[in-house]
Design a protein around this motif. Sequence first.
Motif, PDB file in Angstrom:
ATOM      1  N   UNK A   1      -5.200   6.097  -0.586  1.00 27.02           N
ATOM      2  CA  UNK A   1      -6.120   5.111  -1.149  1.00 27.02           C
ATOM      3  C   UNK A   1      -6.036   5.134  -2.659  1.00 27.02           C
ATOM      4  N   UNK A   2      -6.427   4.048  -3.289  1.00 29.47           N
ATOM      5  CA  UNK A   2      -6.388   3.940  -4.747  1.00 29.47           C
ATOM      6  C   UNK A   2      -7.560   3.093  -5.194  1.00 29.47           C
ATOM      7  N   UNK A   3      -8.336   3.615  -6.140  1.00 28.75           N
ATOM      8  CA  UNK A   3      -9.450   2.849  -6.702  1.00 28.75           C
ATOM      9  C   UNK A   3      -8.917   1.795  -7.656  1.00 28.75           C
ATOM     10  N   UNK A   4      -9.382   0.562  -7.473  1.00 33.57           N
ATOM     11  CA  UNK A   4      -9.005  -0.563  -8.320  1.00 33.57           C
ATOM     12  C   UNK A   4     -10.290  -1.199  -8.864  1.00 33.57           C
ATOM     13  N   UNK A   5     -10.178  -2.014  -9.918  1.00 35.31           N
ATOM     14  CA  UNK A   5     -11.386  -2.612 -10.498  1.00 35.31           C
ATOM     15  C   UNK A   5     -12.231  -3.395  -9.497  1.00 35.31           C
ATOM     16  N   UNK A   6     -11.593  -4.049  -8.509  1.00 33.33           N
ATOM     17  CA  UNK A   6     -12.355  -4.834  -7.535  1.00 33.33           C
ATOM     18  C   UNK A   6     -12.588  -4.074  -6.238  1.00 33.33           C
ATOM     19  N   UNK A   7     -12.391  -2.754  -6.258  1.00 32.31           N
ATOM     20  CA  UNK A   7     -12.636  -1.951  -5.077  1.00 32.31           C
ATOM     21  C   UNK A   7     -11.384  -1.224  -4.621  1.00 32.31           C
ATOM     22  N   UNK A   8     -11.524  -0.288  -3.683  1.00 37.73           N
ATOM     23  CA  UNK A   8     -10.388   0.522  -3.255  1.00 37.73           C
ATOM     24  C   UNK A   8      -9.360  -0.288  -2.477  1.00 37.73           C
ATOM     25  N   UNK A   9      -8.112   0.163  -2.572  1.00 33.56           N
ATOM     26  CA  UNK A   9      -7.007  -0.382  -1.782  1.00 33.56           C
ATOM     27  C   UNK A   9      -6.463   0.758  -0.932  1.00 33.56           C
ATOM     28  N   UNK A  10      -6.087   0.448   0.310  1.00 35.64           N
ATOM     29  CA  UNK A  10      -5.666   1.472   1.259  1.00 35.64           C
ATOM     30  C   UNK A  10      -4.218   1.225   1.680  1.00 35.64           C
ATOM     31  N   UNK A  11      -3.440   2.314   1.757  1.00 37.41           N
ATOM     32  CA  UNK A  11      -1.994   2.214   1.941  1.00 37.41           C
ATOM     33  C   UNK A  11      -1.534   2.937   3.199  1.00 37.41           C
ATOM     34  N   UNK A  12      -0.441   2.449   3.765  1.00 35.82           N
ATOM     35  CA  UNK A  12       0.379   3.193   4.725  1.00 35.82           C
ATOM     36  C   UNK A  12       1.790   3.204   4.149  1.00 35.82           C
ATOM     37  N   UNK A  13       2.288   4.394   3.858  1.00 34.33           N
ATOM     38  CA  UNK A  13       3.620   4.544   3.252  1.00 34.33           C
ATOM     39  C   UNK A  13       3.764   3.694   1.991  1.00 34.33           C
ATOM     40  N   UNK A  14       2.730   3.733   1.153  1.00 34.68           N
ATOM     41  CA  UNK A  14       2.723   3.059  -0.153  1.00 34.68           C
ATOM     42  C   UNK A  14       2.796   1.545  -0.053  1.00 34.68           C
ATOM     43  N   UNK A  15       2.557   1.000   1.117  1.00 30.16           N
ATOM     44  CA  UNK A  15       2.544  -0.450   1.287  1.00 30.16           C
ATOM     45  C   UNK A  15       1.190  -0.893   1.807  1.00 30.16           C
ATOM     46  N   UNK A  16       0.842  -2.144   1.480  1.00 31.14           N
ATOM     47  CA  UNK A  16      -0.431  -2.694   1.934  1.00 31.14           C
ATOM     48  C   UNK A  16      -0.156  -3.932   2.788  1.00 31.14           C
ATOM     49  N   UNK A  17      -0.927  -4.058   3.830  1.00 36.18           N
ATOM     50  CA  UNK A  17      -0.844  -5.240   4.682  1.00 36.18           C
ATOM     51  C   UNK A  17      -1.279  -6.475   3.895  1.00 36.18           C
ATOM     52  N   UNK A  18      -0.580  -7.626   4.002  1.00 40.33           N
ATOM     53  CA  UNK A  18       0.568  -7.895   4.869  1.00 40.33           C
ATOM     54  C   UNK A  18       1.928  -7.706   4.179  1.00 40.33           C
ATOM     55  N   UNK A  19       1.941  -7.014   3.055  1.00 38.13           N
ATOM     56  CA  UNK A  19       3.194  -6.873   2.298  1.00 38.13           C
ATOM     57  C   UNK A  19       3.931  -5.614   2.735  1.00 38.13           C
ATOM     58  N   UNK A  20       4.291  -5.573   4.006  1.00 39.31           N
ATOM     59  CA  UNK A  20       5.004  -4.420   4.534  1.00 39.31           C
ATOM     60  C   UNK A  20       6.171  -4.913   5.390  1.00 39.31           C
ATOM     61  N   UNK A  21       6.915  -3.985   5.929  1.00 44.25           N
ATOM     62  CA  UNK A  21       8.025  -4.316   6.812  1.00 44.25           C
ATOM     63  C   UNK A  21       7.773  -3.682   8.169  1.00 44.25           C
ATOM     64  N   UNK A  22       8.060  -4.396   9.266  1.00 48.03           N
ATOM     65  CA  UNK A  22       7.809  -3.837  10.590  1.00 48.03           C
ATOM     66  C   UNK A  22       8.632  -2.577  10.844  1.00 48.03           C
ATOM     67  N   UNK A  23       8.040  -1.657  11.619  1.00 46.12           N
ATOM     68  CA  UNK A  23       8.766  -0.493  12.125  1.00 46.12           C
ATOM     69  C   UNK A  23       9.546  -0.966  13.347  1.00 46.12           C
ATOM     70  N   UNK A  24      10.855  -0.793  13.349  1.00 48.85           N
ATOM     71  CA  UNK A  24      11.723  -1.304  14.410  1.00 48.85           C
ATOM     72  C   UNK A  24      12.069  -0.181  15.380  1.00 48.85           C
ATOM     73  N   UNK A  25      11.734  -0.370  16.675  1.00 48.58           N
ATOM     74  CA  UNK A  25      11.991   0.659  17.687  1.00 48.58           C
ATOM     75  C   UNK A  25      12.515  -0.017  18.948  1.00 48.58           C
ATOM     76  N   UNK A  26      12.943   0.811  19.929  1.00 47.53           N
ATOM     77  CA  UNK A  26      13.480   0.314  21.188  1.00 47.53           C
ATOM     78  C   UNK A  26      12.539   0.640  22.338  1.00 47.53           C
ATOM     79  N   UNK A  27      12.358  -0.323  23.227  1.00 46.48           N
ATOM     80  CA  UNK A  27      11.530  -0.119  24.402  1.00 46.48           C
ATOM     81  C   UNK A  27      12.039   1.072  25.216  1.00 46.48           C
ATOM     82  N   UNK A  28      11.106   1.924  25.641  1.00 42.15           N
ATOM     83  CA  UNK A  28      11.443   3.088  26.446  1.00 42.15           C
ATOM     84  C   UNK A  28      11.692   4.349  25.660  1.00 42.15           C
ATOM     85  N   UNK A  29      11.922   4.235  24.355  1.00 44.83           N
ATOM     86  CA  UNK A  29      12.173   5.431  23.544  1.00 44.83           C
ATOM     87  C   UNK A  29      10.891   6.239  23.361  1.00 44.83           C
TER      88      UNK A  29
END
Length: 462
Positions: free
Chosen positions: A349-377
Motif C-alpha cells: 500500500x502507498x499513502x497518496x494525497x487523495x487516499x491510499x493506493x493498494x498494489x499487487x506486484x507493484x501494479x494497480x487494477x485495472x493497469x495490470x497484466x493477466x496471469x496466464x496459466x493452463x487448465x489442470x495445472x
Amino acid sequence: MRPLLLALLVAGCGGGGAAVGTPLKDIAVATDVDADPKVVSVRLIAEAGTTEYLDGKPADVWVFRDAAAPAGTVPAPTIVARQGDLIVVTLENRLPVETTIHWHGLRLPIGADGSPTSQPPIQPGETYEYRFPAADVGTFWYHPHLRAHEQIERGLYGALVVLGDGEPQVAKDRTFVLDDVKLEASGKLSTETDLLDLMLGRQGNVLLVNGQRGEGIEVAQGTRERWRFVNAANGRYFNLALAGHSFLVIAWDGGLLPEPYRVDRLLIAPGERYEVLIDFDAPPAAALALQTLHHDRGHDVPDPGPKDVLHVAYGRAGEPAPALPGSWRSLTPTPVPAGTTVRTFTLDELDMPDGPVFFINDRVWPYDEPVMVRQGDLEIWEIDNQAEMDHPFHLHGMFFEVQSIDGQPPAHFGWKDTVNVPMQSKLRFAVRYEPQGMWMFHCHILEHAERGMMGELHVMPP
C-alpha cells in the motif's frame, strides 16, 4: 417450494420473543418458480428500496427483490438448493446504474461469474440470466462486482446455501449474514467517505445481523444448533465469542471439513464463511450475547471493546442433541510434488494525497497484466503481505488449500476461496486451475479492491 428446502431455517428465531427483546426476523427463502425438483429458478429485481436500520428512521437502500415479493429486503432472499441442482437466476436491473451478480465461492462456468472480465455489465432496463450447477455443498453468497464497495454497502447482497446428503442433525439450522453500516443520525446511509474508510474499508457505526440491529433469538435448553456465518461487510473483521460456549467449526468456504475443531473465538474476515455447531447445555445466563472482540488488523487500530452482535436467550428444554457423526467429509490434501511452480503475489500500500493506493506486484487494477496459466495445472501461490495490515485474499472460480503461514503448516485443513493474510506475513496455498476463462483475484476489503488490489487469472486450454 420443496418441503426439504422449506425445512431449512434461514436465521429463524424461536418463540418467547420477550426473553430476547426484539426477535430476529427470518430472511425469506427465494421463490423457486420452476416445478422441476432438480431446477431452482429464481427471478430477482435490482431496484431502490427502503429499510429501517434504526427504528422509525427509514434508510434509502438498493435491494435484490424477489419478483414474487411485494418489497425487497436487506439482505436479499436466501437461495437454497441441493447439490446437483441446476440454479437459474434471472436478474432485471431497475437501478439507475449498471450492475452484476457475482456468486462468491461457487465453482461455475465463467459466463456466470458476474465479474467485469466474465460478462458485460447489466445496464439499467436490461435483464441477464445466470445458469450454473450447484456443484458443491456449502454456504456461499452473492453480490455485485461493479463498484462493489458502494453497491454492497447500499444493500445488494444475499446468502446461497447448497444442501447435501448426510447433514448433521440439529435442532435449528440458522444463517447469519454479518455486516455493518455507516449511518447518519437521521438513520440514512452516510455519504461521507473519510481516509479511515479508504484505509480499513468503510467502517460502519451500526452492526447488523441479517440486516437488523440489536435483535435476538431463543434457543432450546439442551439442544444443538448449526450456525452459518457470512461476513458481507466492506472491511470489518468479526471476531466472535459466545460466553460459556464454544464453537465446533465443521465447515469453511469450501464446505465440510474432514476433521472439525473447537474454538472459543472465531475470526471471520470479509468475504469468508464458517459453519459451526453449538451445544446449548450451559446453565442459562441472565444476559447472553454473541459478541465481536477486537482483532489487531494493523495500523494501530484501537480496541473499542466487545460489541454485541446478537442476543441469545435460553428457552424451554428441547430434544437432547444426538451423537456427533463418527466421520465427516472424505477429503485429503492434494499432493504437491517437489519443483511445483511457485508464483509470488506481493501486497502493499502507498499513502497518496487523495487516499491510499493498494498494489499487487507493484501494479494497480485495472493497469495490470493477466496471469496466464493452463487448465489442470497445479501451482503454489505465495501471498507476500508487506503491508502494515491484514488483507483477506479471494480467488474466483476455484478452491485452494493453505500450505503454510510464515513457513509453518496450518493447524487445520479444508478448502478455501477467501483467506486472511496477516500483516507482514507470507501465506502459501496450492491451487489446481479448473474452468477456463478470465477469473479475478483480489483483496476482499472492498475499498482496497476498488483502489487497486485486484488482478486477473487467465486459465487457458491445456
